[in-house]
Motif scaffolding. Structure first.
Motif, mmCIF file in Angstrom:
data_model
loop_
_atom_site.group_PDB
_atom_site.id
_atom_site.type_symbol
_atom_site.label_atom_id
_atom_site.label_comp_id
_atom_site.label_asym_id
_atom_site.label_seq_id
_atom_site.Cartn_x
_atom_site.Cartn_y
_atom_site.Cartn_z
ATOM 1 N N HIS A 83 0.792 -1.230 0.000
ATOM 2 C CA HIS A 83 0.000 0.000 0.000
ATOM 3 C C HIS A 83 0.823 1.279 0.000
ATOM 4 O O HIS A 83 0.261 2.359 0.060
ATOM 5 C CB HIS A 83 -0.970 0.007 1.190
ATOM 6 C CG HIS A 83 -1.904 -1.163 1.196
ATOM 7 N ND1 HIS A 83 -2.887 -1.341 0.244
ATOM 8 C CD2 HIS A 83 -1.990 -2.234 2.016
ATOM 9 C CE1 HIS A 83 -3.539 -2.467 0.485
ATOM 10 N NE2 HIS A 83 -3.016 -3.026 1.548
ATOM 11 N N SER A 84 2.127 1.165 -0.037
ATOM 12 C CA SER A 84 2.971 2.355 -0.021
ATOM 13 C C SER A 84 3.551 2.583 -1.411
ATOM 14 O O SER A 84 4.002 1.646 -2.057
ATOM 15 C CB SER A 84 4.110 2.173 0.983
ATOM 16 O OG SER A 84 4.980 3.272 0.920
ATOM 17 N N GLU A 85 3.521 3.807 -1.845
ATOM 18 C CA GLU A 85 4.126 4.140 -3.137
ATOM 19 C C GLU A 85 5.602 4.501 -2.972
ATOM 20 O O GLU A 85 6.306 4.699 -3.937
ATOM 21 C CB GLU A 85 3.359 5.288 -3.810
ATOM 22 C CG GLU A 85 2.007 4.847 -4.362
ATOM 23 C CD GLU A 85 2.092 3.658 -5.318
ATOM 24 O OE1 GLU A 85 2.930 3.667 -6.242
ATOM 25 O OE2 GLU A 85 1.332 2.687 -5.119
ATOM 26 N N GLU A 86 6.022 4.592 -1.712
ATOM 27 C CA GLU A 86 7.432 4.885 -1.451
ATOM 28 C C GLU A 86 8.281 3.685 -1.857
ATOM 29 O O GLU A 86 7.837 2.548 -1.805
ATOM 30 C CB GLU A 86 7.660 5.147 0.040
ATOM 31 C CG GLU A 86 6.989 6.385 0.569
ATOM 32 C CD GLU A 86 7.178 6.515 2.065
ATOM 33 O OE1 GLU A 86 8.231 6.101 2.577
ATOM 34 O OE2 GLU A 86 6.251 7.026 2.708
ATOM 35 N N ILE A 87 9.509 3.962 -2.209
ATOM 36 C CA ILE A 87 10.443 2.887 -2.531
ATOM 37 C C ILE A 87 10.912 2.302 -1.209
ATOM 38 O O ILE A 87 11.262 3.021 -0.283
ATOM 39 C CB ILE A 87 11.598 3.435 -3.381
ATOM 40 C CG1 ILE A 87 11.038 3.851 -4.740
ATOM 41 C CG2 ILE A 87 12.698 2.411 -3.541
ATOM 42 C CD1 ILE A 87 11.888 4.800 -5.503
ATOM 43 N N ILE A 88 10.888 0.990 -1.122
ATOM 44 C CA ILE A 88 11.237 0.310 0.120
ATOM 45 C C ILE A 88 12.751 0.375 0.300
ATOM 46 O O ILE A 88 13.486 -0.384 -0.302
ATOM 47 C CB ILE A 88 10.752 -1.149 0.093
ATOM 48 C CG1 ILE A 88 9.238 -1.189 -0.086
ATOM 49 C CG2 ILE A 88 11.177 -1.890 1.348
ATOM 50 C CD1 ILE A 88 8.680 -2.571 -0.369
ATOM 51 N N LYS A 89 13.201 1.292 1.128
ATOM 52 C CA LYS A 89 14.632 1.460 1.372
ATOM 53 C C LYS A 89 14.926 1.412 2.856
ATOM 54 O O LYS A 89 15.770 2.128 3.368
ATOM 55 C CB LYS A 89 15.118 2.818 0.802
ATOM 56 C CG LYS A 89 15.071 2.908 -0.698
ATOM 57 C CD LYS A 89 16.170 2.101 -1.318
ATOM 58 C CE LYS A 89 16.174 2.252 -2.818
ATOM 59 N NZ LYS A 89 16.960 1.270 -3.502
ATOM 60 N N GLY A 138 2.486 -4.121 -15.828
ATOM 61 C CA GLY A 138 3.353 -3.791 -16.951
ATOM 62 C C GLY A 138 3.814 -2.346 -17.015
ATOM 63 O O GLY A 138 4.315 -1.905 -18.039
ATOM 64 N N GLU A 139 3.661 -1.603 -15.919
ATOM 65 C CA GLU A 139 4.069 -0.195 -15.932
ATOM 66 C C GLU A 139 5.565 -0.027 -15.698
ATOM 67 O O GLU A 139 6.148 0.983 -16.086
ATOM 68 C CB GLU A 139 3.292 0.589 -14.867
ATOM 69 C CG GLU A 139 1.805 0.644 -15.155
ATOM 70 C CD GLU A 139 1.005 1.227 -13.998
ATOM 71 O OE1 GLU A 139 1.602 1.672 -12.992
ATOM 72 O OE2 GLU A 139 -0.235 1.230 -14.112
ATOM 73 N N LEU A 140 6.181 -1.006 -15.044
ATOM 74 C CA LEU A 140 7.608 -0.947 -14.740
ATOM 75 C C LEU A 140 8.315 -2.152 -15.351
ATOM 76 O O LEU A 140 7.750 -3.236 -15.410
ATOM 77 C CB LEU A 140 7.831 -0.974 -13.219
ATOM 78 C CG LEU A 140 7.164 0.104 -12.371
ATOM 79 C CD1 LEU A 140 7.377 -0.184 -10.885
ATOM 80 C CD2 LEU A 140 7.695 1.476 -12.723
ATOM 81 N N ASN A 141 9.563 -1.954 -15.761
ATOM 82 C CA ASN A 141 10.339 -3.109 -16.221
ATOM 83 C C ASN A 141 10.978 -3.776 -14.997
ATOM 84 O O ASN A 141 10.915 -3.256 -13.885
ATOM 85 C CB ASN A 141 11.369 -2.707 -17.287
ATOM 86 C CG ASN A 141 12.442 -1.787 -16.750
ATOM 87 O OD1 ASN A 141 12.906 -1.931 -15.621
ATOM 88 N ND2 ASN A 141 12.846 -0.817 -17.569
ATOM 89 N N ILE A 142 11.609 -4.909 -15.199
ATOM 90 C CA ILE A 142 12.128 -5.703 -14.086
ATOM 91 C C ILE A 142 13.221 -4.956 -13.312
ATOM 92 O O ILE A 142 13.326 -5.078 -12.097
ATOM 93 C CB ILE A 142 12.599 -7.105 -14.557
ATOM 94 C CG1 ILE A 142 12.755 -8.065 -13.367
ATOM 95 C CG2 ILE A 142 13.864 -7.019 -15.355
ATOM 96 C CD1 ILE A 142 11.470 -8.519 -12.766
ATOM 97 N N THR A 143 14.004 -4.144 -13.992
ATOM 98 C CA THR A 143 15.042 -3.346 -13.321
ATOM 99 C C THR A 143 14.403 -2.319 -12.394
ATOM 100 O O THR A 143 14.833 -2.142 -11.248
ATOM 101 C CB THR A 143 15.934 -2.637 -14.369
ATOM 102 O OG1 THR A 143 16.464 -3.626 -15.255
ATOM 103 C CG2 THR A 143 17.058 -1.874 -13.719
ATOM 104 N N GLU A 144 13.348 -1.663 -12.872
ATOM 105 C CA GLU A 144 12.645 -0.672 -12.052
ATOM 106 C C GLU A 144 11.945 -1.339 -10.865
ATOM 107 O O GLU A 144 11.920 -0.794 -9.762
ATOM 108 C CB GLU A 144 11.619 0.086 -12.901
ATOM 109 C CG GLU A 144 12.255 0.969 -13.958
ATOM 110 C CD GLU A 144 11.272 1.466 -15.015
ATOM 111 O OE1 GLU A 144 11.472 2.599 -15.495
ATOM 112 O OE2 GLU A 144 10.327 0.723 -15.363
ATOM 113 N N ILE A 145 11.403 -2.532 -11.095
ATOM 114 C CA ILE A 145 10.748 -3.270 -10.018
ATOM 115 C C ILE A 145 11.781 -3.654 -8.950
ATOM 116 O O ILE A 145 11.537 -3.502 -7.751
ATOM 117 C CB ILE A 145 10.006 -4.517 -10.555
ATOM 118 C CG1 ILE A 145 8.813 -4.085 -11.420
ATOM 119 C CG2 ILE A 145 9.549 -5.421 -9.414
ATOM 120 C CD1 ILE A 145 8.137 -5.222 -12.171
ATOM 121 N N ALA A 146 12.938 -4.139 -9.392
ATOM 122 C CA ALA A 146 14.001 -4.517 -8.451
ATOM 123 C C ALA A 146 14.396 -3.317 -7.593
ATOM 124 O O ALA A 146 14.553 -3.426 -6.372
ATOM 125 C CB ALA A 146 15.212 -5.064 -9.200
#
Length: 187
Positions: A83-89, A138-146
């Motif tokens: 539920h978070s749009e933040e990048i998990i860092k 399909g909005e992000l490629n695998i690199t962006e998902i990673a």
């Protein structure tokens, strides 16, 4: 007064809880994933009626302190991953300890004892489910998902994905029937 509710993992669950509270004439301040804050103290009779109404929607009113803590752990993880749009860092262990004001070793041992799985495995299962969702959209490629899911590399994501699903991410993308699991069934 705070009430804790098990299996509350989506906005639909929040709506179901609000409806049950309104039926009983209870006034809520906050209805959030896993927790409700109401303005008044609740009688045993209304508590039983609420418990019965929630069960119809597949939700469960909790009383046990350890069960409540387990649900809080799950809710925090689900909110961060789904539920978070933040990048998990973040470091989940530090985050959970800080948020719940308990030593992580205590949280981890309690979770494993009650759930029969580790917090780490629960997190991985949810991350994989979120990755499936992101790939289906399909909005992000695998690199962006990673990157979004805080993997050190695409190779790390791919190896964890394959370990959990038995498929490589590219093979999963090619499937016609992409199978996802409901959030409440993960872990």
């Amino acid at each position: 007064m705070k009430l804790y509710i098990k299996y509350m993992v989506s906005n639909r669950c929040k709506i179901a809880v609000r409806d049950e509270l309104k039926k009983l004439g209870l006034h809520f301040i906050v209805v959030d994933l896993g927790v409700v804050e109401i303005m008044e103290n609740i009688s045993m009779e209304k508590r039983m009626l609420l418990r019965q109404g929630l069960l119809i929607s597949g939700l469960e009113l909790m009383d046990d302190k350890k069960a409540i803590l387990i649900e809080k752990i799950k809710t925090i993880i689900i909110e961060m991953i789904h539920h978070s749009e933040e990048i998990i860092k973040i470091n989940f262990s530090d985050y959970l300890s800080e948020k719940l004001e308990h030593n992580y070793t205590y949280l981890a041992n309690l979770f494993s004892e009650v759930q029969g799985t580790t917090i780490e495995q629960f997190i991985i299962s949810h991350k994989i489910e979120r990755i499936k969702e992101l790939m289906i959209y399909g909005e992000l490629n695998i690199t962006e998902i990673a990157w979004k899911m805080n993997y050190s590399s695409v190779a790390h994501l791919s190896s964890q994905f394959k370990k959990v699903t038995g498929l490589s991410p590219s093979h999963f993308k090619q499937l016609k029937d992409k199978r996802r699991n409901p959030i409440e069934d993960i872990g």
